[in-house]
Write an enzyme that holds these catalytic residues in place. Structure first.
Site, PDB file in Angstrom:
ATOM      1  N   GLN A  76      41.389  56.984  55.981  1.00  0.00           N
ATOM      2  CA  GLN A  76      41.819  55.668  56.245  1.00  0.00           C
ATOM      3  C   GLN A  76      40.457  54.715  56.619  1.00  0.00           C
ATOM      4  O   GLN A  76      40.534  53.838  56.428  1.00  0.00           O
ATOM      5  CB  GLN A  76      42.665  55.808  57.650  1.00  0.00           C
ATOM      6  N   ALA A  87      45.477  49.264  57.200  1.00  0.00           N
ATOM      7  CA  ALA A  87      45.589  49.493  58.867  1.00  0.00           C
ATOM      8  C   ALA A  87      44.280  50.112  59.089  1.00  0.00           C
ATOM      9  O   ALA A  87      43.608  51.121  58.295  1.00  0.00           O
ATOM     10  CB  ALA A  87      46.961  50.182  59.058  1.00  0.00           C
ATOM     11  N   HIS A  94      50.550  56.437  57.361  1.00  0.00           N
ATOM     12  CA  HIS A  94      50.233  57.315  56.422  1.00  0.00           C
ATOM     13  C   HIS A  94      49.499  58.760  57.119  1.00  0.00           C
ATOM     14  O   HIS A  94      49.683  59.869  56.807  1.00  0.00           O
ATOM     15  CB  HIS A  94      49.402  56.916  55.339  1.00  0.00           C
ATOM     16  N   ASP A 101      54.264  55.352  50.058  1.00  0.00           N
ATOM     17  CA  ASP A 101      54.333  54.337  49.325  1.00  0.00           C
ATOM     18  C   ASP A 101      54.744  54.537  47.792  1.00  0.00           C
ATOM     19  O   ASP A 101      54.456  55.537  47.257  1.00  0.00           O
ATOM     20  CB  ASP A 101      52.747  53.709  49.135  1.00  0.00           C
ATOM     21  N   GLU A 150      55.581  44.423  53.014  1.00  0.00           N
ATOM     22  CA  GLU A 150      55.291  45.669  51.928  1.00  0.00           C
ATOM     23  C   GLU A 150      56.554  46.364  51.474  1.00  0.00           C
ATOM     24  O   GLU A 150      57.174  47.250  51.941  1.00  0.00           O
ATOM     25  CB  GLU A 150      54.352  46.773  52.337  1.00  0.00           C
TER      26      GLU A 150
END
Length: 189
Positions: A76, A87, A94, A101, A150
């Site tokens: 990330q 993020a 996640h 996703d 999203e």
């Protein structure tokens, strides 16, 4: 992690840097990633629910594919470029292994708003809660979630909570602000 499935993960409630979910698995759902790629991983209960969800969509003649599941804190950190869609490390669901996703061939497996208007996106919005998932960042709730719309990002929260949030239209942030939730006597957990 107590109440792992209902835990709020966002800017104000980050996961620890070293947090790695127990029981990460690649359950074999259709994925737009090669075998062995860590983004194919999900927490076990989440993976089972995702398999049921995708199998049901296939029975309805649809082609849902996973695009991104588990993402480590360090991954990330690499992806964080200042985009509102990515993020900050520790604040991505996640990392929990509870988020997935999804996309479809009609939008070239991309994570784009147009996904919401595909048969797969419409089906997902109508059926995610039946499998314990919510559309985590809904349209019109950006000021509450702090994340742009999203339609591809689902989060496993268990069937009872997913049903409740879907029927009430509440986000996970709004749910965590409810007085009965703060008292920890909420029967949904």
């Amino acid at each position: 992690m107590s109440n792992m499935y209902t835990r709020l993960i966002n800017q104000q409630h980050p996961l620890p840097e070293g947090y790695i979910p127990e029981h990460l698995v690649d359950i074999g759902i259709p994925f737009d990633a090669l075998p062995g790629d860590s983004k194919r991983l999900l927490e076990m209960k989440t993976a089972r629910a995702a398999l049921r969800l995708i199998s049901a969509s296939q029975r309805d003649g649809l082609s849902l594919y996973g695009v991104s599941g588990y993402r480590s804190y360090s991954r990330q950190k690499q992806l964080c470029t200042g985009s509102p869609y990515v993020a900050a490390p520790g604040t991505s669901e996640h990392q929990s292994g509870l988020a997935l996703d999804l996309s479809c061939p009609a939008v070239r497996m991309e994570l784009v708003e147009e996904f919401a208007h595909t048969p797969e996106g419409i089906w997902l919005a109508r059926n995610a809660s039946l499998f314990g998932f919510i559309l985590r960042y809904p349209k019109g709730k950006e000021d509450i979630t702090g994340v742009p719309y999203e339609p591809w990002h689902i989060r496993y929260v268990t069937k009872p909570l997913a049903t409740y949030l879907t029927l009430t239209g509440l986000t996970l942030e709004e749910y965590h602000q409810l007085p009965q939730h703060r008292k920890s006597d909420n029967p949904i957990q």
